[in-house]
Design an enzyme around this catalytic site. Structure first.
Site, PDB file in Angstrom:
ATOM      1  N   GLU A   1      -0.666  -2.807   0.795  1.00  0.00           N
ATOM      2  CA  GLU A   1       0.498  -3.458   1.427  1.00  0.00           C
ATOM      3  C   GLU A   1       1.674  -3.360   0.489  1.00  0.00           C
ATOM      4  O   GLU A   1       1.540  -3.606  -0.725  1.00  0.00           O
ATOM      5  CB  GLU A   1       0.262  -4.959   1.674  1.00  0.00           C
ATOM      6  CG  GLU A   1      -0.603  -5.276   2.844  1.00  0.00           C
ATOM      7  CD  GLU A   1      -0.720  -6.794   3.060  1.00  0.00           C
ATOM      8  OE1 GLU A   1       0.205  -7.548   2.677  1.00  0.00           O
ATOM      9  OE2 GLU A   1      -1.757  -7.206   3.606  1.00  0.00           O
TER      10      GLU A   1
ATOM     11  N   TYR B   1       4.406  -7.166  -3.738  1.00  0.00           N
ATOM     12  CA  TYR B   1       5.706  -7.489  -3.142  1.00  0.00           C
ATOM     13  C   TYR B   1       6.750  -7.832  -4.198  1.00  0.00           C
ATOM     14  O   TYR B   1       7.860  -7.348  -4.162  1.00  0.00           O
ATOM     15  CB  TYR B   1       5.570  -8.664  -2.159  1.00  0.00           C
ATOM     16  CG  TYR B   1       4.801  -8.281  -0.924  1.00  0.00           C
ATOM     17  CD1 TYR B   1       5.449  -7.740   0.178  1.00  0.00           C
ATOM     18  CD2 TYR B   1       3.411  -8.405  -0.869  1.00  0.00           C
ATOM     19  CE1 TYR B   1       4.744  -7.344   1.313  1.00  0.00           C
ATOM     20  CE2 TYR B   1       2.700  -8.012   0.258  1.00  0.00           C
ATOM     21  CZ  TYR B   1       3.379  -7.482   1.336  1.00  0.00           C
ATOM     22  OH  TYR B   1       2.677  -7.085   2.448  1.00  0.00           O
TER      23      TYR B   1
ATOM     24  N   HIS C   1      -8.910 -11.437   7.119  1.00  0.00           N
ATOM     25  CA  HIS C   1      -7.502 -11.634   6.769  1.00  0.00           C
ATOM     26  C   HIS C   1      -7.129 -13.055   7.220  1.00  0.00           C
ATOM     27  O   HIS C   1      -6.289 -13.267   8.085  1.00  0.00           O
ATOM     28  CB  HIS C   1      -6.633 -10.562   7.431  1.00  0.00           C
ATOM     29  CG  HIS C   1      -5.278 -10.385   6.823  1.00  0.00           C
ATOM     30  ND1 HIS C   1      -4.801  -9.166   6.406  1.00  0.00           N
ATOM     31  CD2 HIS C   1      -4.282 -11.269   6.561  1.00  0.00           C
ATOM     32  CE1 HIS C   1      -3.570  -9.289   5.930  1.00  0.00           C
ATOM     33  NE2 HIS C   1      -3.229 -10.571   6.011  1.00  0.00           N
TER      34      HIS C   1
ATOM     35  N   ARG D   1      -4.694   0.241   8.688  1.00  0.00           N
ATOM     36  CA  ARG D   1      -5.543  -0.899   8.327  1.00  0.00           C
ATOM     37  C   ARG D   1      -5.242  -2.071   9.252  1.00  0.00           C
ATOM     38  O   ARG D   1      -4.089  -2.499   9.358  1.00  0.00           O
ATOM     39  CB  ARG D   1      -5.323  -1.361   6.886  1.00  0.00           C
ATOM     40  CG  ARG D   1      -6.172  -2.619   6.622  1.00  0.00           C
ATOM     41  CD  ARG D   1      -6.139  -3.107   5.217  1.00  0.00           C
ATOM     42  NE  ARG D   1      -4.858  -3.562   4.770  1.00  0.00           N
ATOM     43  CZ  ARG D   1      -4.484  -4.839   4.669  1.00  0.00           C
ATOM     44  NH1 ARG D   1      -5.301  -5.811   5.047  1.00  0.00           N
ATOM     45  NH2 ARG D   1      -3.316  -5.144   4.179  1.00  0.00           N
TER      46      ARG D   1
ATOM     47  N   GLU E   1      -6.485 -10.268   0.078  1.00  0.00           N
ATOM     48  CA  GLU E   1      -5.780 -11.277  -0.721  1.00  0.00           C
ATOM     49  C   GLU E   1      -6.515 -12.618  -0.807  1.00  0.00           C
ATOM     50  O   GLU E   1      -5.992 -13.649  -0.359  1.00  0.00           O
ATOM     51  CB  GLU E   1      -4.368 -11.503  -0.178  1.00  0.00           C
ATOM     52  CG  GLU E   1      -3.512 -10.263  -0.174  1.00  0.00           C
ATOM     53  CD  GLU E   1      -2.063 -10.538   0.279  1.00  0.00           C
ATOM     54  OE1 GLU E   1      -1.740 -11.698   0.559  1.00  0.00           O
ATOM     55  OE2 GLU E   1      -1.279  -9.581   0.327  1.00  0.00           O
TER      56      GLU E   1
ATOM     57  N   ASN F   1      -2.030  -5.040  -3.108  1.00  0.00           N
ATOM     58  CA  ASN F   1      -0.820  -5.401  -2.360  1.00  0.00           C
ATOM     59  C   ASN F   1       0.215  -5.895  -3.351  1.00  0.00           C
ATOM     60  O   ASN F   1      -0.072  -6.781  -4.168  1.00  0.00           O
ATOM     61  CB  ASN F   1      -1.102  -6.533  -1.368  1.00  0.00           C
ATOM     62  CG  ASN F   1      -2.112  -6.143  -0.296  1.00  0.00           C
ATOM     63  OD1 ASN F   1      -2.501  -4.980  -0.196  1.00  0.00           O
ATOM     64  ND2 ASN F   1      -2.522  -7.113   0.495  1.00  0.00           N
TER      65      ASN F   1
HETATM   66  O1  IFM Z   1       2.246 -11.081   5.984  1.00  0.00           O
HETATM   67  C1  IFM Z   1       1.594 -11.075   4.769  1.00  0.00           C
HETATM   68  C2  IFM Z   1       0.205 -10.487   4.907  1.00  0.00           C
HETATM   69  O2  IFM Z   1      -0.546 -11.177   5.840  1.00  0.00           O
HETATM   70  C3  IFM Z   1      -0.515 -10.544   3.590  1.00  0.00           C
HETATM   71  N1  IFM Z   1       0.269 -10.012   2.514  1.00  0.00           N
HETATM   72  C4  IFM Z   1       1.647 -10.401   2.412  1.00  0.00           C
HETATM   73  C5  IFM Z   1       2.348 -10.258   3.741  1.00  0.00           C
HETATM   74  C6  IFM Z   1       3.815 -10.689   3.626  1.00  0.00           C
HETATM   75  O3  IFM Z   1       3.875 -12.016   3.235  1.00  0.00           O
END
Ligand code: IFM
Length: 445
Positions: free
Chosen positions: A351, A292, A124, A80, A169, A290
């Site tokens: 992600e 984290y 993005h 991607r 996002e 995504n």
């Molecule tokens: O680097 C970013 C990405 O651009 C979008 N999602 C989170 C990643 C880490 O912060």
């Protein structure tokens, strides 16, 4: 949580990596590219750590062949990437810049020639600056310019690209960019945020509806970021619910249910016009998630929306960015998405990854075991959600390369591949080798 095994995923599961144009391409003044809001934001003193900018980044614009060779070596199925809107329309609209499209033609051709399927993301975060000067995402007209751009890109690349992603996002571009002022365009206004939320949703729906009428045999979807607060003792569940209604669900509810969450509805109503939800609720073929870290929040009656994000407690494990490492919240988040919507398209983890302080050893190796462990544990969380019935069909590591981490510049390193920014030398890290083996074994399972 047990270690994931390749058999947890099966041979059809797609394995990939993700990147974004502004974070890796560099070459900001080449081949007719116009300025983006990120070029302008980076020039403002104090906005980016160490005054870094994306002007050179990983020089991927010139080194994409080398980077795709690394992807091939990694054994990934899918890649991607995002297209920089200001390369295609330097002022956001009007005359198409064919030199800009040519770069993505070369990129897509090279990706396919290496047996990797390209997934193209239209947005993005790098809005053309000329459109920002017309109000950017606070201006409803941006949805129309976005649609023209999307159609132009699909016309040129849609014969070779099968998967298109409308947005990456939108919560981050609206909230951090328009309310917190931490990202471009650096606005700090509740109204700017709410209008950007609605116009981003509308742009995605309008663009997607227009693509459907083009007759291409495309899989169309979009990507949200989520990390629900841990439901643990002491957590402020009311504040968390409010937070999620304001920041997470406003991008999925309109798409999958055709309305905003109850607490957002009165705030955003003045931007909504008749017919908007019909466009926004257009069926998608897939949804990217995504993840984290889980967001911890507390109630705060002084805050604009009645809650405040708080850092995780000292004792919990964290990445180099201070982000809490809590794979169980990943499973919980995926389950919550499944439970909230009766009809959910297939999900992809578009992600997931982590920044750690990488050390280059005297023999040149980078033994980033923390990153491998992070990915392993989060894959376990994905496997757990799959076992519980969530239809998840692929996983993309963020990121292939170390890159420009927005307001944090180049300090945080997220790559499976180390980038020496002085020489642009690429060196696969230990996590690259681990992922390579894991993917190989999964495909054989
Ligand atoms: O680097 C970013 C990405 O651009 C979008 N999602 C989170 C990643 C880490 O912060």
């Amino acid at each position: 949580m047990r270690e994931p095994v390749p058999q947890d995923f099966g041979s059809d599961f797609l394995w990939g990596t993700s990147t974004a144009a502004y974070q890796i391409e560099g070459a900001i003044n080449e081949d007719g590219r116009g300025p983006s809001i990120w070029d302008v934001f980076c020039e403002q003193p104090g906005k980016i750590l160490n005054g870094h900018t994306g002007a050179v980044a990983c020089d991927h614009y010139h080194r994409y062949r080398e980077d795709i060779a690394l992807m091939k070596e990694l054994g990934q199925d899918v890649y991607r990437f995002s297209v920089a809107w200001p390369r295609i329309f330097p002022t956001g609209k009007g005359k198409l810049n064919s030199a800009g499209i040519d770069f993505y033609q070369r990129l897509v051709d090279e990706t396919l020639a290496n047996g990797i399927e390209p997934w193209l993301c239209f947005y993005h975060w790098d809005l053309p600056q000329a459109l920002q000067e017309l109000g950017g995402w606070t201006n409803r007209d941006t949805t129309g310019w976005y649609t023209d751009y999307v159609i132009a890109v699909a016309e040129k690349l849609g014969d070779r690209v099968g998967h298109f992603v409308m947005l990456n996002e939108p919560m981050v571009s609206s909230y951090l960019g328009h309310f917190l002022g931490l990202h471009a365009p650096g606005m700090k206004s509740k109204e700017a945020f709410l209008s950007a939320v609605h116009h981003l949703n509308l742009a995605a729906g309008q663009g997607l509806t227009a693509l459907r009428t083009q007759g291409g045999d495309w899989q169309l979807g979009t990507i949200v970021n989520m990390g629900l607060a841990p439901q643990i003792e002491g957590a402020d569940l009311e504040a968390a619910k409010l937070h999620d209604e304001i920041l997470f669900w406003p991008f999925l509810d309109p798409l999958l249910l055709g309305h905003y969450p109850e607490s957002v509805d009165p705030l955003i109503a003045s931007y909504v016009r008749a017919g908007d939800f019909q466009l926004i609720q257009h069926p998608v073929d897939f949804l990217g998630v995504n993840y984290y870290f889980p967001e911890r929040v507390v109630a705060d009656s002084q805050a604009a929306f009645g809650f405040r994000e708080v850092p995780p407690p000292d004792k919990v494990p964290k990445t180099a960015m201070g982000w809490e490492i809590r794979p169980a919240s990943f499973t919980d988040t995926l389950m919550a998405i499944k439970d909230r919507y009766l009809k959910l398209p297939p999900l992809y983890i578009s992600e997931n990854g982590a920044a750690f302080v990488d050390t280059v050893e005297s023999d040149g190796s980078i033994n980033d075991h923390e990153r491998t462990e992070y990915i392993q544990k989060h894959l376990s969380a994905v496997a757990e959600a799959r076992n519980a019935g969530v239809d998840i069909r692929g996983y993309f590591v963020w990121s292939l390369l170390d890159n420009f981490e927005w307001a944090y510049g180049y300090d945080p390193r997220f790559g499976l591949v180390h980038v020496d920014y002085a020489t642009q030398q690429r060196t696969p890290k230990a996590s690259f080798r681990w992922y390579q083996q894991f993917v190989r074994a999964a495909k054989e399972s």
